[in-house]
Design an enzyme around this catalytic site. Structure first.
Site, mmCIF file in Angstrom:
data_model
loop_
_atom_site.group_PDB
_atom_site.id
_atom_site.type_symbol
_atom_site.label_atom_id
_atom_site.label_comp_id
_atom_site.label_asym_id
_atom_site.label_seq_id
_atom_site.Cartn_x
_atom_site.Cartn_y
_atom_site.Cartn_z
ATOM 1 N N ARG C 215 12.763 3.184 -3.385
ATOM 2 C CA ARG C 215 13.061 1.906 -4.008
ATOM 3 C C ARG C 215 11.760 1.260 -4.514
ATOM 4 N NH1 ARG C 215 16.747 0.161 -0.671
ATOM 5 N NH2 ARG C 215 16.945 -1.756 -1.826
ATOM 6 N N ALA C 236 8.641 8.492 -6.683
ATOM 7 C CA ALA C 236 8.071 7.396 -5.909
ATOM 8 C C ALA C 236 8.525 6.033 -6.441
ATOM 9 C CB ALA C 236 6.554 7.493 -5.890
ATOM 10 N N HIS C 237 8.135 4.996 -5.750
ATOM 11 C CA HIS C 237 8.519 3.626 -6.060
ATOM 12 C C HIS C 237 8.091 3.228 -7.464
ATOM 13 C CE1 HIS C 237 4.344 2.358 -4.976
ATOM 14 N NE2 HIS C 237 4.450 3.399 -4.193
ATOM 15 N N ASN C 238 8.994 2.561 -8.150
ATOM 16 C CA ASN C 238 8.730 1.964 -9.465
ATOM 17 C C ASN C 238 8.537 2.971 -10.591
ATOM 18 O OD1 ASN C 238 7.356 -0.223 -7.374
ATOM 19 N ND2 ASN C 238 8.559 -1.124 -9.022
ATOM 20 N N SER C 256 4.939 4.351 -9.869
ATOM 21 C CA SER C 256 4.824 3.661 -11.155
ATOM 22 C C SER C 256 4.585 4.605 -12.331
ATOM 23 C CB SER C 256 3.701 2.608 -11.109
ATOM 24 O OG SER C 256 3.983 1.656 -10.111
#
Lengths: 338, 338, 338
Positions: C215, C236-238, C256
């Site tokens: 998330r 991974a996140h973002n 990201s």
């Protein structure tokens, strides 16, 4: 608990020391106490052996005089250690019961005494042979077969129409029979190929934790007898892995890869799709196998490790390797014409 | 919901703005509204800060004059952000209950208030300390210990005789204590080593989703305090990871690897077995560590990325590197003799 | 079972042969019998086609005269195969029921006919749209939404506040919405960033077995329509992955990362954090993407595979590449001055 003479008898070995010595578990030479059985690997140094507090040690006769403890004598201490570890592990095994919290479909076939943990799901027409153990929360889909004495770990998933041989171990979170990564392109985007093949495991196969073995497109994905696969490995649809091969953690095989017998893939190896690797091939860690291998031997790719500062210079030069080679040829030519 | 002055108090910070400003959640500078707390990373640009609609911003005093919103003032906005995120997350936590659909063996020890989700399995003689949360469908084997305040995610598997310290997080689908990939060879094929060691986690350890930590052969696999491990990482039997180290996703450690304190392994790193890495080592992404590292610093392997067409030329030349080096030496020699 | 004319009608194709031929399943050309439908890929050889025992074959008109069996005629046999596989798979589907052993919170919203397997957990305020299938032992957290016709495999985990579009497939053991690997450093060690963002999947997205999608920190991790992701992949996140892109097994994206539309990442690819890859990029297997890619095309890193003995020589020379390049330049200079 075993008596020393009992262990020697079960393992078919001679021993020296007190036949009634009580051994309750196993431990390494350094941490073993008088109730522990330990082992000495023939290639290990002798100092830990000489000072061990173990009650008894599995040892080769050639090192026996260094050992202060009682002894189980064997020409192959590592293999004996494996077998002894199995005897101690078996003592810890729980009785075979179908837990009241297991979800076993009335249409499932339990053939003899099996063990099914709480929360496990066994769907209709799944077939569990005698001695099978299904861990808590594991899933066995309809029509799948688990052979005699095989173990499915907690929360592992066996999808429908998967056939597992005898004395296999499918570790926790492994997935057998997920759909392969096969899609056709259409104007609307990707269209899934619904994989109608299955997965077939021979006998004495091990599938590691979080390892995924996809089902075949139309034919089966096949893993032959005595294949051992470590954790976090991807075996794609329609692969075939030959008898006795071993694949270490974090490796991945793309679709329709064929691996021969008695191969060993070290950790982090990648194999592209539709290639064949012959028998008795070893692939070193993190190698990318980009073509078929038709000759036994060891294969590698990648570069050596270095301090990042030095590595950056090499990596920068790598981009100019072609130019370096051409310049060298030009220098050589000028030499000749001089 | 928090009032601004309440947050400042809980975080031990000074603030500027309306003490009674109501903040219901957190959001990034670009998407935050007047009920949101946001933060500005000191190294980020100032334009998003200047135009933010956030109700309040965690910010360094040196950037405060650019910020149109109320402010929580701190010299370390990122650390303050971490702590504030914990306050907001805690508001969302569910009450601690043992769900009626959990399978808790009567022989398990629940020491104080714990939370166990539906479908979770807790076996006999497992010990859950106060504040422990076991997610739905998770598995905790017999004899394992989960320390105070630790969290086990949905469907994670903790095998038997695993010890987890305080305030750890074991994320979903992780597996602690699976059997290591150790086998002896016999004429009949591979014979499994039954791993009789355990897994021991210190305090404040994080184990990512689908990460596997195998139990030790005879001694334990050990992960010390404050180690953080990302998703899809393999930690093999008998590894030891030192305090405060971090391992990013898709990395793998082979058996008996020892990693020192305060090391960082970037994503996709592989480490061969039986090597030691000293304290304060950084390994860059997708490096293969093929030998022990005895000096702090940064290490790498691999090649840079290039357009495939150019890369193919470099890769082809790589196979002839030894010949290139020899030819160069020959040219140099001829020069000298000219 | 389908009649040949019925299949032709459902697939919008013409056929040749017996309209009432009964076809009970699909099989490859080599193993098909008279009740099987098979297909011939236009780029495959013709010998298996000529000798097939299949009852009918999906085939391009240009190869029709080689085929001894009845025929479904199409300009795109692979796409037709995909669609036909879906018809046969649908026949095997179980009826939609909420199993009595499922743990469905009274506060969950079941919008129309859905299927929930035994041991599955659906938390309060989760929303399941019509036609959703939740496999046995799967977990759907509070506030999450599963769109119409989407499938969540056995033991998969959907954490809280995750939004899944229509006709998606989340395979077994996948994890959507685990917390990202984000920590701030403090004197006391690592302090967790509690990730307050979510995960958002478009329509027709596939997430492979044991794949993890973390998330977002504050904003969401986003996977757009028609993205297909294989097994054991880390997102991974973002991260944001653009429409129609495909990511093969064992790949990993750091935080990201932004990937454009219609990109393909082969197996084992790693992408460092905070980079952007533009539309229509292909990355070959086991490449490490270390910087943003702003031009469509194919990219690679690594070295070719070789016999380990030869490879060792190249790898040893790689460490001296900078020195080799400098020596070459020196030789060239001396040439000029001669």
């Amino acid at each position: 608990m075993f008596l020393l003479e009992e262990l020697a008898d079960r393992l078919g070995l001679s021993f020296s020391g007190d036949p009634h010595r009580r051994l309750t578990s196993m431990a390494s030479l350094a941490s073993a106490g008088p109730m522990d059985l330990s082992y000495h690997h023939p290639t290990s140094q002798l100092d830990q052996l000489a000072s061990t507090q173990a009650g008894a040690v599995i040892i080769s006769p050639s090192n026996a005089r260094v050992c202060p403890a009682d002894q189980l004598l064997t020409e192959d201490p590592y293999l004996t250690f494996a077998r002894a570890s199995g005897l101690f592990a078996a003592k810890r095994a729980l009785p075979a019961v179908v837990h009241s919290g297991a979800h076993v479909d009335p249409g499932a076939e339990l053939l003899g005494q099996v063990s099914i943990g709480p929360g496990a799901v066994v769907e209709a027409s799944a077939k569990l042979h005698p001695g099978v153990r299904i861990g808590g929360g594991a899933f066995v889909g309809r029509g799948s077969v688990v052979g005699a004495g095989s173990i499915v770990g907690p929360n592992a998933v066996i999808h429908h129409d998967v056939v597992i041989g005898e004395r296999c171990v499918v570790h926790s979170q492994a997935v057998l029979g997920g759909e392969g990564f096969g899609f056709a392109r259409s104007d609307a985007g990707w269209e899934r190929i619904h994989h109608l093949g299955g997965v077939r495991l021979g006998d004495r196969v091990e599938i590691g934790s979080c390892t995924t073995v996809d089902r075949g497109t139309l034919d089966d994905t096949v893993i032959e007898d005595d294949v051992i696969i470590d954790n976090l490995v991807q075996i794609a649809h329609n692969c075939r892995i030959g008898r006795g091969s071993a694949i270490a953690a974090c490796s991945g095989l793309a679709g329709s890869t064929v691996i021969g017998a008695h191969c060993t893939l070290a950790g982090g190896v990648g194999v592209v799709g539709h290639v064949e690797i012959c028998d008795n091939v070893h692939v070193t860690g993190m190698t990318m196998v980009t073509r078929s291998i038709r000759q036994a031997g060891s294969y590698s790719s990648g570069t050596g490790m270095a301090a990042t500062r030095d590595w950056k210079q090499s990596a920068a030069r790598f981009r100019h390797l072609d130019s370096i080679a051409r310049r060298l040829t030009a220098v050589e030519k000028r030499h000749k014409t001089q």
